[in-house]
Scaffold this active site. Structure first.
Site, PDB file in Angstrom:
ATOM      1  N   CYS A  18      -9.592 -16.469   0.121  1.00  0.00           N
ATOM      2  CA  CYS A  18      -9.209 -16.125   1.304  1.00  0.00           C
ATOM      3  C   CYS A  18     -10.263 -17.199   2.264  1.00  0.00           C
ATOM      4  O   CYS A  18      -9.840 -17.243   3.690  1.00  0.00           O
ATOM      5  CB  CYS A  18     -10.776 -15.676   1.097  1.00  0.00           C
ATOM      6  SG  CYS A  18     -10.996 -13.778   0.057  1.00  0.00           S
ATOM      7  N   LYS A  21      -6.929 -17.671   5.059  1.00  0.00           N
ATOM      8  CA  LYS A  21      -6.824 -16.267   6.052  1.00  0.00           C
ATOM      9  C   LYS A  21      -6.971 -17.632   7.695  1.00  0.00           C
ATOM     10  O   LYS A  21      -6.804 -18.121   7.953  1.00  0.00           O
ATOM     11  CB  LYS A  21      -8.248 -15.941   6.424  1.00  0.00           C
ATOM     12  CG  LYS A  21      -8.804 -14.531   5.014  1.00  0.00           C
ATOM     13  CD  LYS A  21     -10.097 -13.661   5.511  1.00  0.00           C
ATOM     14  CE  LYS A  21      -9.974 -12.431   4.294  1.00  0.00           C
ATOM     15  NZ  LYS A  21     -11.484 -11.639   5.055  1.00  0.00           N
ATOM     16  N   ASP A  53     -13.392  -3.868   9.912  1.00  0.00           N
ATOM     17  CA  ASP A  53     -14.494  -3.399   9.248  1.00  0.00           C
ATOM     18  C   ASP A  53     -13.049  -3.741   8.054  1.00  0.00           C
ATOM     19  O   ASP A  53     -11.678  -4.262   7.756  1.00  0.00           O
ATOM     20  CB  ASP A  53     -14.757  -2.145   9.247  1.00  0.00           C
ATOM     21  CG  ASP A  53     -15.567  -1.472   9.790  1.00  0.00           C
ATOM     22  OD1 ASP A  53     -16.703  -1.621   9.107  1.00  0.00           O
ATOM     23  OD2 ASP A  53     -15.891  -1.230  11.551  1.00  0.00           O
ATOM     24  N   ASP A  54     -14.034  -3.587   6.696  1.00  0.00           N
ATOM     25  CA  ASP A  54     -13.332  -4.124   5.623  1.00  0.00           C
ATOM     26  C   ASP A  54     -12.391  -3.268   4.888  1.00  0.00           C
ATOM     27  O   ASP A  54     -11.095  -3.354   4.191  1.00  0.00           O
ATOM     28  CB  ASP A  54     -13.979  -4.328   4.732  1.00  0.00           C
ATOM     29  CG  ASP A  54     -15.070  -5.367   5.022  1.00  0.00           C
ATOM     30  OD1 ASP A  54     -14.724  -6.605   4.766  1.00  0.00           O
ATOM     31  OD2 ASP A  54     -16.427  -4.767   4.791  1.00  0.00           O
ATOM     32  N   ASP A  71      -5.018  -6.388   0.439  1.00  0.00           N
ATOM     33  CA  ASP A  71      -5.524  -8.110   0.411  1.00  0.00           C
ATOM     34  C   ASP A  71      -5.275  -8.464  -0.386  1.00  0.00           C
ATOM     35  O   ASP A  71      -4.902  -8.131  -1.176  1.00  0.00           O
ATOM     36  CB  ASP A  71      -6.497  -8.044   0.612  1.00  0.00           C
ATOM     37  CG  ASP A  71      -7.979  -9.471   0.673  1.00  0.00           C
ATOM     38  OD1 ASP A  71      -7.186 -10.596   0.818  1.00  0.00           O
ATOM     39  OD2 ASP A  71      -8.914  -9.122   1.272  1.00  0.00           O
ATOM     40  N   ASP A  94     -12.636  -4.283  -0.423  1.00  0.00           N
ATOM     41  CA  ASP A  94     -12.787  -3.699   0.908  1.00  0.00           C
ATOM     42  C   ASP A  94     -13.387  -2.650   0.519  1.00  0.00           C
ATOM     43  O   ASP A  94     -13.367  -1.546   2.058  1.00  0.00           O
ATOM     44  CB  ASP A  94     -11.782  -3.837   1.008  1.00  0.00           C
ATOM     45  CG  ASP A  94     -11.013  -5.164   1.690  1.00  0.00           C
ATOM     46  OD1 ASP A  94     -12.321  -6.037   1.634  1.00  0.00           O
ATOM     47  OD2 ASP A  94     -10.229  -5.638   1.974  1.00  0.00           O
ATOM     48  N   GLY A 142       3.964  -1.504  -7.323  1.00  0.00           N
ATOM     49  CA  GLY A 142       3.718  -2.613  -6.185  1.00  0.00           C
ATOM     50  C   GLY A 142       5.400  -2.326  -5.491  1.00  0.00           C
ATOM     51  O   GLY A 142       6.513  -2.132  -5.306  1.00  0.00           O
ATOM     52  N   HIS A 143       5.075  -3.506  -4.389  1.00  0.00           N
ATOM     53  CA  HIS A 143       5.846  -4.701  -4.196  1.00  0.00           C
ATOM     54  C   HIS A 143       6.592  -6.272  -4.637  1.00  0.00           C
ATOM     55  O   HIS A 143       5.207  -6.876  -4.632  1.00  0.00           O
ATOM     56  CB  HIS A 143       6.206  -3.977  -3.155  1.00  0.00           C
ATOM     57  CG  HIS A 143       7.308  -5.116  -2.028  1.00  0.00           C
ATOM     58  ND1 HIS A 143       9.129  -4.425  -2.761  1.00  0.00           N
ATOM     59  CD2 HIS A 143       7.682  -5.848  -0.817  1.00  0.00           C
ATOM     60  CE1 HIS A 143       9.261  -4.741  -1.438  1.00  0.00           C
ATOM     61  NE2 HIS A 143       8.531  -5.880  -0.863  1.00  0.00           N
ATOM     62  N   SER A 144       7.571  -6.792  -4.830  1.00  0.00           N
ATOM     63  CA  SER A 144       7.453  -8.332  -5.095  1.00  0.00           C
ATOM     64  C   SER A 144       8.373  -8.716  -3.800  1.00  0.00           C
ATOM     65  O   SER A 144       9.652  -7.787  -3.854  1.00  0.00           O
ATOM     66  CB  SER A 144       7.524  -8.589  -7.096  1.00  0.00           C
ATOM     67  OG  SER A 144       9.183  -7.763  -7.278  1.00  0.00           O
TER      68      SER A 144
END
Length: 333
Positions: A18, A21, A53-54, A71, A94, A142-144
């Site tokens: 993190c 960021k 907010d998260d 995230d 989150d 998901g995605h790659s």
């Protein structure tokens, strides 16, 4: 590509976790006016993006709200399986930070396929799967993409009671502040990236879920909370206090740290993200006589940190309190 077991994943990333960021002040300027505020045309969006907010929360019926978040980040440790576990725990956090329960997730993977073997990517995904399984949250695809820098995380969907949420703008003066995980993850990860030294205490904290902390906070009647990640304790607390229209007082001596964190900071292993965090909150903070090293640790960019709760959480130290708004949004004593 060499021996996968000897590969140092952190050396393939310009930063780690993190701490990568975008700087908080810069990010706020970029997204200003581009995201939906809470309420919306029909009032169903209970938590939007105006306060940072998260996760976003949308009411779908009288007793049910959907929680949505995403995230991902670059490697924070060299072990592929541990990185997967950490990234997944961080994304799931989150949902816990707004009082929700994760119910489904999707992988987000960027992989330098010409530089790193596919078997390492599989280990990352396996770590994410195992962390999500502990949360009772299946990963359904998901995605790659082929990416010059490895990145991994989750898009997570959760459920929550719309009348029992934890949010940034619900803090009230006179309420104590509890922190459910120790700080120091950022400086220890920076030392790990620079030297290869492994810190099991940091891995243990980063892979721990915030599910119990969230449940205890709600049971105690808390209405305001955030998780402590890339903007550091002071950065996330500043956002909560600002959104709630109060000030926050932090007792620096009461803040817990991981073993070795102070030594790492003293030896100069401070992420660039931690320094940017401090620069962001400094104009809004009365530090009194708090030394620079202590300031950096309080602003240290965390990865998969704990919950910062406006209220008392059993087993978590009280590190300060919210007070009526004063000239400084944050006061560290």
């Amino acid at each position: 590509m060499g021996d996968p077991a000897a590969t140092r994943l952190t050396q393939y990333a310009h930063g780690g976790g993190c701490a990568c960021k975008l700087p908080p002040g810069e990010l706020e300027r970029v997204v200003a006016g581009l995201t939906a505020p809470a309420g919306g045309a029909d009032g169903r969006l209970l938590i939007g993006a105006e306060d940072g907010d998260d996760a976003a929360v949308l009411r779908v019926s009288d007793g049910t709200a959907v929680v949505s978040t995403a995230d991902f980040f670059t490697p924070v440790v060299d072990d592929a399986y541990d990185w997967g576990r950490i990234a997944a725990a961080n994304a799931l956090s989150d949902v816990y930070a707004v009082g929700g329960t994760p119910v489904m997730a999707l992988n987000l993977l960027g992989w330098p396929r010409d530089a790193l073997p596919a078997e390492l990517a599989r280990e990352v995904l396996r770590g994410g799967r195992d962390a999500a399984a502990r949360a009772g949250c299946p990963i359904a695809g998901g995605h790659s993409i082929d990416d010059p820098e490895p990145k991994y995380g989750l898009a997570v969907t959760g459920l929550a009671d719309p009348d029992r949420l934890l949010r940034l703008d619900a803090g009230r003066a006179g309420v104590p502040l509890s922190l459910t995980k120790p700080l120091g993850i950022g400086v220890l990860n920076a030392r790990h990236k620079a030297t290869g030294e492994v810190f099991p205490q940091a891995v243990e904290v980063m892979t721990a879920l915030n599910d119990t902390a969230s449940t205890l906070a709600l049971a105690a009647g808390a209405t305001a909370a955030t998780d402590v990640t890339g903007f550091g304790l002071l950065g996330h607390l500043y956002k909560l206090a600002r959104a709630s229209g109060v000030s926050a007082v932090v007792d620096a001596a009461a803040v817990p740290y991981l073993e070795g964190a102070r030594e790492a900071a003293r030896d100069g292993f401070v992420p660039g993200g931690s320094r940017r965090n401090l620069a962001w909150v400094a104009p809004h903070t009365d530090f009194g006589r708090i030394a620079e090293l202590e300031r950096l640790l309080l602003a240290d960019a965390q990865t998969s940190g704990g919950l910062l709760v406006a209220g008392e959480v059993p087993g978590a130290p009280v590190i300060g309190e919210l007070v009526a708004r004063t000239r400084s949004t944050l006061v560290v004593r």
